[in-house]
Design a protein around this motif. Structure first.
Motif, short mmCIF file in Angstrom:
data_model
loop_
_atom_site.label_atom_id
_atom_site.label_comp_id
_atom_site.label_asym_id
_atom_site.label_seq_id
_atom_site.Cartn_x
_atom_site.Cartn_y
_atom_site.Cartn_z
N SER A 126 25.07 80.91 36.29
CA SER A 126 23.72 81.27 35.81
C SER A 126 23.42 80.85 34.38
O SER A 126 22.29 81.05 33.94
N CYS A 127 24.37 80.29 33.63
CA CYS A 127 24.07 80.00 32.23
C CYS A 127 24.63 78.64 31.83
O CYS A 127 25.79 78.32 32.13
N GLU A 128 23.83 77.88 31.12
CA GLU A 128 24.21 76.53 30.70
C GLU A 128 25.36 76.53 29.70
O GLU A 128 26.04 75.54 29.53
N LEU A 129 25.56 77.66 29.02
CA LEU A 129 26.63 77.71 28.01
C LEU A 129 27.96 78.17 28.59
O LEU A 129 28.91 78.41 27.85
N ALA A 130 28.01 78.34 29.91
CA ALA A 130 29.17 79.01 30.51
C ALA A 130 30.50 78.34 30.18
O ALA A 130 31.49 79.02 29.88
N PHE A 131 30.55 76.99 30.21
CA PHE A 131 31.83 76.32 29.95
C PHE A 131 32.29 76.57 28.52
O PHE A 131 33.48 76.70 28.25
N ALA B 3 29.13 88.00 26.10
CA ALA B 3 29.76 88.90 27.07
C ALA B 3 30.10 88.05 28.29
O ALA B 3 29.46 88.17 29.34
N TYR B 4 31.10 87.18 28.10
CA TYR B 4 31.42 86.23 29.17
C TYR B 4 31.99 86.93 30.39
O TYR B 4 32.74 87.91 30.29
N SER B 5 31.61 86.44 31.55
CA SER B 5 32.29 86.80 32.79
C SER B 5 32.21 85.57 33.68
O SER B 5 31.32 84.73 33.47
S1 SF4 Z 1 27.67 81.88 29.38
FE1 SF4 Z 1 25.63 82.55 28.72
S2 SF4 Z 1 25.41 84.60 29.57
FE2 SF4 Z 1 27.59 84.09 29.65
S3 SF4 Z 1 28.46 84.87 27.77
FE3 SF4 Z 1 27.87 82.76 27.34
S4 SF4 Z 1 25.80 82.85 26.55
FE4 SF4 Z 1 26.24 84.84 27.51
#
Ligand code: SF4
Length: 479
Positions: A356-361, A348-350
């Motif tokens: 706040s999240c290491e996977l954001a990129f 649920a990307y925003s």
């Molecule tokens: S960056 Fe992290 S919190 Fe956002 S959608 Fe990806 S996994 Fe989920």
């Protein structure tokens, strides 16, 4: 986050999560990670990865989107120096802020002369169990001595999350003379003219909410221990006087939590001592002088608790994964295979994820590739209803596509966004699916109508502006 030792795996769930994690060591959650979970409660991907203890930073690197994540060394150094100032000189600055901002009831006030105690806690990072025990002992002692300020600097609290224990270290816990406990969060971002960056205040509030949850759990345990001790003493007296045991008086086991959790309902007894309002201490304006503000964290507490409960029901999310899924980061594992496994878990990307999240990129690249409207932010995403891509929205605005076909494709694929939020239709009955579909079509129609109206207004405004843009033969604008 820290690496934690993995002992013997006790439950089938732990074994399942360990299999998902693969050979890499488990990453334990900390207050920031728990707070970040609360910041994006709709993200299944993060919930699964965090529950399995997967190193998300390493995973992002393997997927080709490493993220420069975490605080800069300068910010950390500035934060440490600011905290040192607050806690030096017998906590003089902090006490002044606490007295001024907490508005204690009579007979205490902003100029109370209550004594101040600062118990020595175990601080050795290699002895976490003793640190937790010394914190609990200091809290129990302080709760028995009203009329005293007790300040615990860097206490260590425990919180059970999805069957494992998370250790949390607030900056300060203040046990007030009136018996309430207040979490103090010290941050290095400034409060300028009485206001601060809302995103930073929100992140600090979510982090403090995690501490208050842990503090409430500790208080409830201390309360239960005291009640058990009292009951045991009573039992001995009763046995001595009557000569026989009472069977039904002592039904709760040691440490049983007697109060259901509700952040808006103050529990009875010691469990209600931790306040749902925390004190945020920051530098004032551009100086190094401290100022403070109280922040009500009951709402983030409720969101975090829901997320933690969801982690304990993680089986439901694991059941939706394809058979044989694994996030094993072993060097011989193909990156493309890892990517497919990650893609199989809904995100649920925003844009907020970037903070706040290491996977954001990685998630941002994925959303951009799909042309998803999520890249435009949660506000725009909500306004567009079931229009899921930028192309769909543009086509709707230009009147070249109807929303209904796009929507029906979405309902076939699963989740649908209605006015009330996302609805999962896979398990729904035919009647439910039809009702959801009808509502989603209505939402889509409404979004299409609004987009078409906005496009008409824009065209009208441009048409009015055209005469002013006509240039005279000599190159200047026409009068
Ligand atoms: S960056 Fe992290 S919190 Fe956002 S959608 Fe990806 S996994 Fe989920």
């Amino acid at each position: 986050m820290n690496h934690v030792e993995t002992g013997a795996l006790r439950t089938p769930l732990e074994q399942r999560l360990a299999a998902l994690r693969g050979s890499a060591p488990q990453r334990s959650l900390d207050a920031r990670a728990l707070a970040a979970l609360a910041a994006n409660p709709g993200c299944r991907r993060r919930a699964v990865l965090d529950a399995a203890g997967v190193d998300k930073a390493a995973l992002a690197g393997r997927l080709g989107h490493p993220a420069p994540f975490g605080q800069s060394p300068f910010a950390i150094a500035r934060g440490l120096s600011f905290e040192k100032r607050i806690t030096s000189d017998g906590f003089a600055d902090l006490l002044e802020l606490l007295r001024h901002h907490l508005a204690l009831p009579a007979p205490y006030g902003s100029d109370d002369a209550c004594p101040v105690e600062t118990p020595q806690l175990v601080t050795d990072p290699k002895r976490p169990a003793e640190r937790v025990a010394s914190t609990r002992a200091a809290l129990a002692r302080a709760s028995r001595t009203p009329g005293v300020w007790t300040l615990l600097h860097h206490p260590l609290l425990r919180l059970a999350v999805a069957g494992s224990t998370v250790l949390l270290e607030p900056d300060v816990i203040a046990v007030r003379p009136d018996g309430r406990w207040t979490v103090v969060e010290i941050k290095s971002f400034p409060i300028l003219d009485g206001g601060a960056d809302p995103a930073k205040v929100g992140a600090a509030a979510r982090q403090a909410a995690v501490y208050v949850l842990a503090l409430r759990a500790t208080a409830a345990e201390l309360d239960a221990e005291a009640a058990d001790k009292q009951a045991a003493d009573k039992k001995v007296v009763s046995q001595e006087t009557a000569g026989k045991p009472e069977d039904d008086t002592f039904r709760d086991g040691p440490g049983a939590l007697r109060e259901p959790f509700d952040p808006y309902l103050e529990p009875e007894g010691l469990a209600g001592a931790p306040s749902g309002t925390v004190l945020l201490v920051c530098p004032k304006d551009f100086s190094n002088r401290p100022t403070a503000a109280t922040v009500d964290v009951r709402k983030p507490m409720a969101v975090t608790r829901r997320q933690l409960d969801r982690l304990t029901r993680i089986e439901e999310l694991l059941d939706a994964l394809p058979p044989g899924s694994s996030f094993d980061l072993a060097p011989d594992r193909a990156d493309s295979e890892l990517g497919s496994t990650v893609a199989a878990v809904g995100a649920a990307y925003s844009p907020d994820c970037l903070a706040s999240c290491e996977l954001a990129f990685h998630c941002r690249a994925e959303a951009r590739c799909a042309g998803a409207v999520e890249t435009l932010g949660r506000g725009v995403r909500g306004e567009l209803g079931s229009l899921r891509t930028v192309d769909e929205a543009l086509a709707a605005a230009q009147g070249t596509a109807s929303a209904a076909p796009a929507h029906s494709a979405v309902t076939e694929q699963g989740p649908v966004v209605t006015k009330q939020g996302p609805v999962v239709t896979e398990q729904g009955s035919a009647v439910t699916k039809q009702a959801v579909a009808e509502e989603a079509v209505a939402v889509a129609d409404e979004a299409v109508a609004r987009l078409a109206h906005a496009a008409a207004l824009r065209a009208e405004a441009l048409a009015c502006a055209v005469p002013n843009r006509v240039h005279s033969p000599d190159g200047g604008p026409e009068a």
